[in-house]
Design a protein around this motif. Structure first.
Motif, PDB file in Angstrom:
ATOM      1  N   HIS A  38      36.704  31.762  18.485  1.00 38.12           N
ATOM      2  CA  HIS A  38      37.133  32.896  19.310  1.00 38.12           C
ATOM      3  C   HIS A  38      37.651  32.445  20.665  1.00 38.12           C
ATOM      4  O   HIS A  38      37.456  31.301  21.093  1.00 38.12           O
ATOM      5  CB  HIS A  38      35.993  33.900  19.474  1.00 38.12           C
ATOM      6  CG  HIS A  38      34.776  33.350  20.180  1.00 38.12           C
ATOM      7  ND1 HIS A  38      34.752  33.076  21.522  1.00 38.12           N
ATOM      8  CD2 HIS A  38      33.530  33.039  19.710  1.00 38.12           C
ATOM      9  CE1 HIS A  38      33.558  32.635  21.868  1.00 38.12           C
ATOM     10  NE2 HIS A  38      32.797  32.587  20.783  1.00 38.12           N
ATOM     11  N   SER A  44      32.865  37.112  23.171  1.00 38.58           N
ATOM     12  CA  SER A  44      32.163  36.982  21.897  1.00 38.58           C
ATOM     13  C   SER A  44      33.164  36.979  20.745  1.00 38.58           C
ATOM     14  O   SER A  44      34.352  37.266  20.921  1.00 38.58           O
ATOM     15  CB  SER A  44      31.169  38.129  21.724  1.00 38.58           C
ATOM     16  OG  SER A  44      31.845  39.336  21.422  1.00 38.58           O
ATOM     17  N   HIS A  45      32.657  36.690  19.558  1.00 38.04           N
ATOM     18  CA  HIS A  45      33.499  36.617  18.360  1.00 38.04           C
ATOM     19  C   HIS A  45      33.987  37.979  17.892  1.00 38.04           C
ATOM     20  O   HIS A  45      34.888  38.056  17.052  1.00 38.04           O
ATOM     21  CB  HIS A  45      32.697  35.997  17.204  1.00 38.04           C
ATOM     22  CG  HIS A  45      31.772  36.989  16.565  1.00 38.04           C
ATOM     23  ND1 HIS A  45      30.600  37.412  17.155  1.00 38.04           N
ATOM     24  CD2 HIS A  45      31.882  37.705  15.411  1.00 38.04           C
ATOM     25  CE1 HIS A  45      30.026  38.322  16.383  1.00 38.04           C
ATOM     26  NE2 HIS A  45      30.774  38.505  15.324  1.00 38.04           N
ATOM     27  N   ASP A  66      29.394  32.587  17.510  1.00 39.73           N
ATOM     28  CA  ASP A  66      29.522  32.730  18.956  1.00 39.73           C
ATOM     29  C   ASP A  66      29.293  31.379  19.611  1.00 39.73           C
ATOM     30  O   ASP A  66      28.299  30.691  19.331  1.00 39.73           O
ATOM     31  CB  ASP A  66      28.505  33.746  19.498  1.00 39.73           C
ATOM     32  CG  ASP A  66      28.946  35.182  19.274  1.00 39.73           C
ATOM     33  OD1 ASP A  66      30.157  35.437  19.312  1.00 39.73           O
ATOM     34  OD2 ASP A  66      28.064  36.049  19.083  1.00 39.73           O
ATOM     35  N   GLY A  71      27.806  36.024  23.463  1.00 38.83           N
ATOM     36  CA  GLY A  71      27.480  36.877  22.322  1.00 38.83           C
ATOM     37  C   GLY A  71      26.038  36.745  21.884  1.00 38.83           C
ATOM     38  O   GLY A  71      25.095  36.885  22.677  1.00 38.83           O
ATOM     39  N   SER A  73      24.686  33.967  20.499  1.00 36.54           N
ATOM     40  CA  SER A  73      24.142  32.613  20.662  1.00 36.54           C
ATOM     41  C   SER A  73      23.384  32.542  21.989  1.00 36.54           C
ATOM     42  O   SER A  73      23.419  33.474  22.793  1.00 36.54           O
ATOM     43  CB  SER A  73      25.265  31.578  20.618  1.00 36.54           C
ATOM     44  OG  SER A  73      25.816  31.504  19.308  1.00 36.54           O
ATOM     45  N   SER A 206      31.605  41.811  26.768  1.00 38.36           N
ATOM     46  CA  SER A 206      30.663  40.696  26.671  1.00 38.36           C
ATOM     47  C   SER A 206      30.864  39.706  27.818  1.00 38.36           C
ATOM     48  O   SER A 206      29.920  39.041  28.250  1.00 38.36           O
ATOM     49  CB  SER A 206      30.807  39.987  25.318  1.00 38.36           C
ATOM     50  OG  SER A 206      32.041  39.275  25.223  1.00 38.36           O
TER      51      SER A 206
END
Length: 300
Positions: A38, A44-45, A66, A71, A73, A206
Motif C-alpha cells: 500500500h 493503511s492497506h 499493513d 493500520g 500492524s 488512518s
C-alpha cells in the motif's frame, strides 16, 4: 470468497512486532500469489482492498498487509524518525514472505509509495522467487514527484497557490483553510472519483489517527517533503530489476509521464499502461485497470 486474516511476528533487533495480513484465496491453489504494497507511507492497506478483484476474475490469491506502524500492524508512536527507513519495510516484506511460505514463488504490486518500496526492494535485494512486478502510479524519485505536484499547483489561481505555500512555510498545515485547499487539489490529482470511496477516506483517516510514519518519512506538508524520503531515488538502480515489470500511471497525477520516464527507459523488461485520469486508477478506471493487471500477471 475465501479470506484468512492473521498476524506474524516481525523482529527488529531485540524487539518483536506484529505484521497483520489478509489472504484472499488459497495459497495452496497452485496459482502464484500477488502481494500488494500500500501507499503512504503511513496509510493503511484498506484503500487497496478492491484488488480482491484479481482473485475474483483470475483466481490469483491476493495478499494484503499493513506496514509497520500502520493500520492493524504494531504502532510505534515513540520511535525516532531515523527508525523509519525503506530498509525497515523491505525487512518486513521479506519476513512476511518467509512466514507465509511464498518467498520462492510470488508476484508483487505496489501503489504510490508501495511502488517506490517495491522498486527499491527488487533493485536492491533481487528476490529470486519474484516473477512479475507491478509499479502502479509511483515515481522513481521523490524529487520528481515533488516537482510534478508543484507544477500542478501552478495551474491553480495565484491566490490559491500562495495561500497553500504560505501555510506550508509557516507550519500551519493543520488549519481548516489549508486542509480544504488540499482536498480540492487531491480531487483533481489524487482521485477524481467524487465522492471519494469510503475505503480511500478510511485510509487517509488512518494517517490522521497516527501520523508517525508519514511525518518521519515525508513530513506534514503536501508540496515540501522534509522527512527521510526527500532525497530518495531508485533511478541509479532501476537497471537491476530483471523481472518483467508493468508500469502504470495517469496523465493528471504526480507520477505523470515525464516522472515515470526513468522506469520506462531503464527497466530491461517493461510494459507501460497509461490510464485516463489521475493517481488511483483502481477507483477511476476500475475495469480497465484490473484487466491490465490480470492480463500481465497471467502470462505465465
Amino acid at each position: 470468497m475465501s479470506s484468512t486474516t492473521g498476524t506474524v511476528d516481525f523482529k527488529v533487533g531485540d524487539e518483536t512486532y506484529q505484521t497483520w495480513y489478509n489472504i484472499v484465496g488459497d495459497l495452496k491453489s497452485g496459482k502464484r500469489p500477488l502481494v500488494t504494497l500500500h501507499g503512504g507511507p503511513g496509510m493503511s492497506h484498506i484503500y487497496m482492498i478492491s484488488h480482491t478483484e484479481i482473485y475474483s476474475l483470475y483466481g490469483i490469491p491476493v495478499i494484503f498487509y499493513d506496514q509497520l506502524g500502520i493500520g492493524k500492524s504494531t504502532h510505534l508512536r515513540d520511535k525516532p524518525a531515523e527508525f523509519w527507513t525503506p530498509e525497515l519495510f523491505m525487512d518486513q516484506l521479506d519476513d512476511l514472505l518467509v512466514q507465509l511460505g511464498i518467498e520462492s514463488d510470488f508476484d508483487l504490486l505496489g501503489h504510490s509509495w508501495g511502488g517506490m518500496l517495491a522498486a527499491d526492494y527488487v533493485a536492491q535485494r533481487q528476490p529470486p522467487g519474484l516473477h512479475r512486478l507491478v509499479i502502479s502510479s509511483s515515481p522513481p524519485s521523490e524529487q520528481l514527484w515533488e516537482e510534478s505536484m508543484l507544477g500542478y499547483l501552478e495551474n491553480f489561481p495565484a491566490e490559491f497557490k500562495e495561500m497553500v505555500l504560505k501555510h506550508e512555510r509557516e507550519g500551519t498545515v493543520s488549519s481548516t483553510e489549508y486542509q480544504a485547499a488540499i482536498q480540492v487539489f487531491m480531487n483533481k490529482h489524487t482521485c477524481q472519483t467524487i465522492p471519494w470511496p469510503e475505503e480511500l477516506i478510511a485510509a487517509f483517516a488512518s494517517v490522521e489517527e497516527d501520523p508517525t510514519v508519514s511525518n518521519a518519512m515525508l513530513g506534514p506538508a503536501q508540496f515540501n517533503a522534509t522527512g527521510s524520503l526527500r532525497t530518495w531515488s531508485v533511478i541509479d538502480r532501476i537497471h537491476r530489476i530483471s523481472c518483467p515489470t508493468l508500469v502504470t500511471n495517469g496523465p493528471e497525477e504526480g507520477a505523470q509521464d515525464y516522472v515515470i520516464a526513468p522506469f520506462i527507459e531503464k527497466l530491461p523488461k517493461v510494459k507501460w499502461v497509461r490510464f485516463a485520469k489521475s493517481h488511483i486508477a483502481f477507483f477511476e478506471d476500475r475495469d480497465y485497470y484490473f484487466k491490465a493487471i490480470g492480463d500481465f500477471l497471467k502470462v505465465d
